[in-house]
Design a protein around this motif. Structure first.
Motif: not given
Length: 170
Positions: A51-63, A155-169
């Motif tokens: 997560m945050g390297v190749s996947y978003t939070l949601r994508e990592g959880l799906i994997k 919500p406070r954690l969501g804000e801290l983790l909301s922009d967790l996305r692949p580094q290329a993005e």
């Protein structure tokens, strides 16, 4: 584990099935739960640690949930154990450490006490729901349970983790 609960399997049975020796087993693992946790680490490397390297939070959880579902018999039984070195405890420590490091990098310092509390609570709850899903027949699709866990972020954690996305993005 398809025929015998993990807590009833002996190391002697494991080494016999693996055609190895007890010495070899104990050179690599503390006990049978350590072996289960090692196997779980393979999952972690393919899913949430990306997560945050190749996947978003949601994508990592799906994997993660797809991997658990593909190994349904193993994980359903592994999550039933309540040993001190259980997969439940190990998964909790892994995700707590993982999310803690992400938040520390993002904020540039240690976690505030309130954030640490919310994170511990969220991690416990998400692991509990993962266990319930894995041992209860996996009725939700991996995408559905991943979506619910993302939605359940305080919500406070969501804000801290909301922009967790692949580094290329990023």
């Amino acid at each position: 584990m398809e025929t015998t609960p993990l807590d009833k399997i002996t190391v002697k049975e494991i080494v016999s099935q693996a055609h190895t020796t007890r010495q070899t087993f104990y050179r690599n693992f503390k006990d049978k739960y350590d072996l289960v946790n090692w196997y779980f680490d393979k999952l972690a490397q393919k899913s949430f640690k990306q997560m945050g390297v190749s996947y978003t939070l949601r994508e990592g959880l799906i994997k993660k949930f797809n991997f658990i579902k593909a190994e349904r018999g193993f994980f359903s039984e592994a999550f039933r154990s309540d040993d001190y070195n259980s997969l439940f405890a190990y998964d909790y420590e892994c995700i707590l450490e993982f999310y803690t490091e992400i938040i520390k990098k993002k904020t540039g310092g240690p976690l505030e006490e309130e954030i640490a509390f919310l994170l511990r609570m969220y991690c416990r709850g998400s692991i509990y729901m993962t266990v319930e899903w894995a041992t209860g027949g996996m009725k939700l699709a991996p995408e559905e349970i991943a979506g619910l866990l993302v939605e359940a972020l305080p919500p406070r954690l969501g804000e801290l983790l909301s922009d967790l996305r692949p580094q290329a993005e990023a």
